[in-house]
Every structure is written in C-alpha cells, then in structure tokens.
Design a protein around this motif. Structure first.
Motif, PDB file in Angstrom:
ATOM      1  N   PRO A 438      35.822   3.901  33.432  1.00 13.93           N
ATOM      2  CA  PRO A 438      35.458   5.514  33.813  1.00 13.93           C
ATOM      3  C   PRO A 438      35.394   6.433  33.184  1.00 13.93           C
ATOM      4  O   PRO A 438      34.949   7.213  33.367  1.00 13.93           O
ATOM      5  N   ARG A 439      36.407   6.483  31.791  1.00 13.54           N
ATOM      6  CA  ARG A 439      36.456   7.355  30.741  1.00 13.54           C
ATOM      7  C   ARG A 439      35.708   6.915  29.757  1.00 13.54           C
ATOM      8  O   ARG A 439      36.392   7.093  28.168  1.00 13.54           O
ATOM      9  N   LEU A 440      35.249   5.930  29.922  1.00 14.34           N
ATOM     10  CA  LEU A 440      34.866   5.160  28.191  1.00 14.34           C
ATOM     11  C   LEU A 440      33.308   6.407  27.754  1.00 14.34           C
ATOM     12  O   LEU A 440      32.305   7.410  28.537  1.00 14.34           O
ATOM     13  N   ARG A 441      33.632   6.680  26.544  1.00 14.81           N
ATOM     14  CA  ARG A 441      32.750   8.203  25.836  1.00 14.81           C
ATOM     15  C   ARG A 441      32.253   7.677  25.085  1.00 14.81           C
ATOM     16  O   ARG A 441      30.490   8.036  24.974  1.00 14.81           O
ATOM     17  N   TYR A 442      32.041   6.152  24.242  1.00 13.28           N
ATOM     18  CA  TYR A 442      31.232   6.347  23.327  1.00 13.28           C
ATOM     19  C   TYR A 442      31.756   4.983  23.066  1.00 13.28           C
ATOM     20  O   TYR A 442      32.631   3.599  23.478  1.00 13.28           O
ATOM     21  N   THR A 464      23.291   5.838  31.386  1.00 13.21           N
ATOM     22  CA  THR A 464      23.028   7.080  30.782  1.00 13.21           C
ATOM     23  C   THR A 464      23.488   7.792  31.773  1.00 13.21           C
ATOM     24  O   THR A 464      23.708   9.018  31.495  1.00 13.21           O
ATOM     25  N   ALA A 465      23.823   7.668  32.839  1.00 11.65           N
ATOM     26  CA  ALA A 465      23.951   8.330  34.229  1.00 11.65           C
ATOM     27  C   ALA A 465      25.349   8.467  34.092  1.00 11.65           C
ATOM     28  O   ALA A 465      26.445   9.277  34.529  1.00 11.65           O
ATOM     29  N   LYS A 466      26.355   7.742  32.989  1.00 12.22           N
ATOM     30  CA  LYS A 466      28.255   8.231  33.380  1.00 12.22           C
ATOM     31  C   LYS A 466      28.004   8.866  32.113  1.00 12.22           C
ATOM     32  O   LYS A 466      29.041   9.323  31.737  1.00 12.22           O
ATOM     33  N   GLY A 467      26.614   9.192  31.035  1.00 15.69           N
ATOM     34  CA  GLY A 467      26.858   9.985  29.872  1.00 15.69           C
ATOM     35  C   GLY A 467      27.636   9.251  28.933  1.00 15.69           C
ATOM     36  O   GLY A 467      27.629  10.702  27.728  1.00 15.69           O
ATOM     37  N   ILE A 468      27.511   8.246  28.807  1.00 17.76           N
ATOM     38  CA  ILE A 468      28.310   7.657  27.958  1.00 17.76           C
ATOM     39  C   ILE A 468      27.171   7.732  26.754  1.00 17.76           C
ATOM     40  O   ILE A 468      25.853   7.348  26.458  1.00 17.76           O
TER      41      ILE A 468
END
Length: 535
Positions: A438-442, A464-468
């Motif tokens: 849930p906290r993945l950024r890159y 894409t939906a998760k903004g990663i």
C-alpha cells in the motif's frame, strides 16, 4: 490696531528665525560629525570587501593591502599572487585574530612575521608552495592549517610555545618520515591531520593527552611500533585508510569510537586482541583482502561495520547485537543463513549486492525488526526471499534470476516504498499482488522480457490508479507489441481494444493521468541511486 498687529507679526518672525537658526546649527553639527567619522573610518582596499566586524576579504591581490586598518580582526586572502610574506605586511595589526592566505603561490614567510601578533588564534596557509613551517609563531595560536604545500621536514622548534594549539593540519605535503616526539609539546592538541604525505615511516612515542582526532590517510605506512598509540588515552577517531598495513595496529586506545582501515592489505583479522575497544562504534574495513573475521563479537558497542570489496565467502559469525548498518557488498558470499542474523534486532541497513548469493534461507532476516533497507542486487537469486521484515522501505533485487513474483513473497511488505526488479527474467506479474504494497512509491521493472498480453495490462491499470512511479520497460512478446513500452504505449491498448479485451476509454483515461515511462514527467530521477538514510 495696526501697530499691535505689526508687533505680533514681528514677534512671530523673530521666533521663527530663532527656530530656523537652531535647526541650521544642528544640521551643521551633524554634517561635521559625519565628515569627522568618515575621515576616521579606514578605506576598504581595492579588490577587498570589509565588514563592520573588522573582517577584510581580498581576492586576486598581489600583496597584503597596506590600506588594511590596524584594528582589523580577520584577514582572508585567496587566489592572490603573494610570493613572499613579510614582517611588515601584518606585524602592526595587533588586534588580528585570524589570518587566512590560500591559493596565492606563497613560497616563503619571513622569520618573526607572526611573532608579535598576541591576539592571533587562527593561521591558515593552505594551497600554497611553502617548503617550511613558519617560525616563532605566537603562543595565542589555536588553529594552524598548512595543508597542500611542499613542507618536507617537521622540527620540534616549529611548535615551541604553542601550548594553546588545538588543531594542526599538515596534509598533502611531502613529509616522508615523522618522529612524533616533535609534537609532544602540544599538550592541548585535539585534532591532527597528516593525510596524503606518502609517509613511509613514523617513529617515537608522543604524549598528547587531549588528542581526539588523528588522521594519516593515503600514506605508505606498513606498520607501527609497539605502544605507538598507547598514550592517546582520549582518542576518539583514527583514520588509517589508504596505507599498506597487513595487520591492525596493537595497543589501540580503549577510547576509540571510529576506526578506519579501508584500502590496506589486511587479509585476516582477529578481534580477540581488541577486547579493550568496548566503545568502538564504527569500523571501516572495505577494499582489503579479508577472507575471514574472528571475534567481532568482542566489539560490543559496534553500530556500523563496512566490509565491502573483500574476499569473504561467508557472513562473519556472532556479529554484535548493536549493529545498525552492515555492508558486505562486493564479496564472494554464496549463502545467507538465519543463524547469522538471529540476534540483530537493531539492524537497519544491510548491503549484500554484488555477491554470488544463490541461497537465502526462509525467514533469515525476520528477527531484524528494524530493517528498512536491503540491497540484494547483482546476485544469483531465483526468487524473492520469504518472510522479510515488514519494516522494509527499500528492497533492491536488480540483476538476479527471478522469473516469477509470488503472493507470499510480498504480502508482509506493507511499508515498502521502493522496489527494484530491474534486469531479471520476469515476463508477467499478477495485478492483484500490488494490494499487498500500500505504500509503494517507486517501482523499477525495466530490462525484463515482458509478455504484454491484454490480461497483463490490468497490472498497468492498477499501478496507474495507485499513483506509483513506474519504470516499466518494453514488451518482448507478443510479436505485434515487441519493443513497445507497456506502461505508456497506445498501440498495445488499441490491440486489446480491438479484441474487446481491454477498454480503450480506460486506457485513454490512464494516458491523461500519467505518462509513466516518460522521464520528463516523473517526480524523481529514475536511476538506481537512493539516499539510504532517508527511509
């Protein structure tokens, strides 16, 4: 009525004249004081900047400017052309506390130049061409910096009377040999830097009870005589990087907090002889020829251990439980066993990249309950290790042989922010797996042989939906999509939309929200480097 009116008018005019006269007097007095003060204020020399605190900074001058006031407290000259420094240049500046002359090609300093400066506390003559240490320095001196010159000899007479000297720097000169007895008069010395002198030999014993920092990096020292360090009872930092040492010096002081022995010729270390170093916090041993370490558990306060670039085939046994950062990269380690990490509850950063690790025991790191960064890139792993600590913020697996990502490998990593899977053999990833991160950024997925089926494009939609921020790479199959970027290609979307397997409208909406594989649109630089301390 007229005479009374004229009398009143005359009286008012007289009073107004007196007021104007007094104001003129006051104005004249202020002007006089201004010009007197200006006349007494020294003129700031050309090519210099002067401030109200009595400091003068000069750049590219050919001599010490004669216009500098005798009350000046600090002179800072750089990039000048002052070949010789003479007594007459500064001897009359009795208030001078700091004198800095750098990058000015200075070759010599006249005898007694600084002798009369009883207020001088800092003398810095770095980056010049001095061949000798200036003589008869004032007893008030606390900091002496002579680095990057051509000094070859150090005599005891150079330091006579310097009872207040705290910092001495003579790095990057040509001092090939040094007897430390020449420094024994410096009873207040706290910091001594002798880096880059190509010193081959040091001798003598010296009594410096207040020395806390000693650096002799990048010399040619092969050994130290017995008892050489024994008198340094308050030493906290010792840097011997870049020498020719084949063993650790004996009788190292028990007070040490940091010991640097990188880039030497150490082959084997036994720490049983270093039991007295119970306070040692940081030990740097990278780029030696170490094949084994014994007794490291005796370093009971160790928080940082650097072992990269050696010849280790196994993880050293019984590592100190206090360890927080452990770097074992660029070795020959083949296997990670749980027993080596069972007690390392404080470990936060573990670097194991560029080894030959093929076996990683399940749950080997599960007791490392503070681990935030794990570097496993460039090994021989075929899968992501199981039961990794849930505290992980960054996991690097670039350059392994991973073919498939499984649910049990990711489900515990709810704090993961950076995942690097570049250059493996992964062809597809189930889109449902990302719910465990849930906290993945890159996310780095490029240089894998992606099979860009329409089913696989669901992964694109989820990411894409998760903004990663994703570096997705290119499709290897099917043939009609080969070479296309699967995270941004509209051609892949059209192929799936044509087969009614993927909504073109959904794909277009994604295209409006992000352009993941376009480097100019990303929030960060998509390379492999990260500051491991931020997580």
């Amino acid at each position: 009525m007229a005479p009374k009116f004229m009398l009143k008018l005359t009286f008012k005019l007289v009073m107004l004249g007196k007021v104007l006269f007094r104001k003129m007097q006051l104005l004249c007095l202020l002007l006089l004081l201004f010009y007197l003060c200006r006349a007494q204020t020294p003129t700031c020399p050309r090519k210099c900047h002067c401030d109200l605190a009595g400091r003068v900074q000069c750049y590219r001058v050919g001599e010490v400017p004669k216009e500098i006031a005798k009350t000046t407290r600090g002179i800072y000259i750089s990039h000048g052309k002052i070949k010789h420094l003479q007594v007459t240049d500064i001897s009359s500046m009795s208030a001078l506390e700091e004198f800095v002359l750098t990058w000015s090609g200075t070759e010599s300093v006249e005898n007694n130049t600084f002798k009369a400066l009883d207020a001088l506390r800092t003398l810095e003559l770095r980056k010049n061409k001095l061949r000798h240490i200036p003589t008869l320095l004032p007893g008030s001196l606390e900091v002496l910096k002579l680095g990057d010159n051509l000094i070859s000899v150090v005599h005891e007479s150079h330091f006579e009377g310097l009872q207040k000297l705290r910092v001495l720097e003579i790095q990057s000169n040509v001092i090939l040999a040094l007897s430390f007895s020449t420094l024994s008069s410096l009873s207040s010395l706290q910091s001594l830097t002798l880096d880059g002198n190509n010193m081959e030999y040091v001798s003598g014993t010296f009594y410096l009870p207040n020395l806390k920092y000693l650096s002799m990096e990048n010399n040619k020292l092969q050994s130290f005589s017995g008892g050489f360090f024994i008198s340094l009872c308050n030493l906290l930092f010792l840097n011997l990087n870049g020498n020719l040492l084949t063993s650790t010096p004996s009788d190292l002081p028990a007070s040490l907090l940091t010991l640097k022995l990188e880039r030497n010729q150490l082959k084997m270390l036994k720490f049983g002889d270093m039991r007295q170093m119970a306070h040692l916090s940081e030990l740097f041993l990278s780029e030696n020829q170490l094949s084994s370490l014994e007794g490291v558990e005796f370093l009971s306060s160790l928080t940082r251990l650097e072992l990269s670039g050696n010849k280790l085939q196994i993880i050293p046994s019984r590592l100190p439980v206090t360890l927080q950062k452990f770097d074992c990269s660029n070795n020959l380690i083949e296997r990670i066993k749980a027993q080596d990490f069972r007690e390392l509850h404080s470990l936060k950063h573990f670097f194991l990249d560029n080894n030959v690790v093929a076996t990683f025991e399940d749950g080997a790191l599960q007791n490392c309950t503070q681990l935030s960064n794990l570097a496993l890139e460039q090994n021989l792993l075929s899968s992501i290790p199981l039961r990794l600590p849930h505290t992980l913020a960054r996991l690097d697996l670039k350059g392994n042989s991973i073919q498939r990502i499984k649910e049990q490998e990711l489900k515990n990593l709810r704090h993961l922010q950076v995942l690097n899977l570049r250059n493996n053999n992964i062809s597809t990833i189930d889109h449902s797996l990302w719910k465990y991160l849930p906290r993945l950024r890159y996310l780095y997925l490029d240089s894998n042989p992606w099979n860009c089926t329409c089913e696989f494009l669901k992964t694109r939609r989820v990411l894409t939906a998760k903004g990663i921020d994703v570096k997705g790479g290119k499709c290897k199959a099917p043939s009609e999509s080969q070479g296309e970027s699967w995270m941004s290609s509209r051609k892949v979307l059209h192929l799936c939309a044509h087969n009614n397997l993927y909504s073109l409208e959904e794909g277009e909406e994604i295209g409006k929200n992000t352009s993941v594989d376009n480097p100019s649109s990303l929030r960060v630089n998509m390379d492999d480097y990260y500051d491991y301390e931020i997580y």
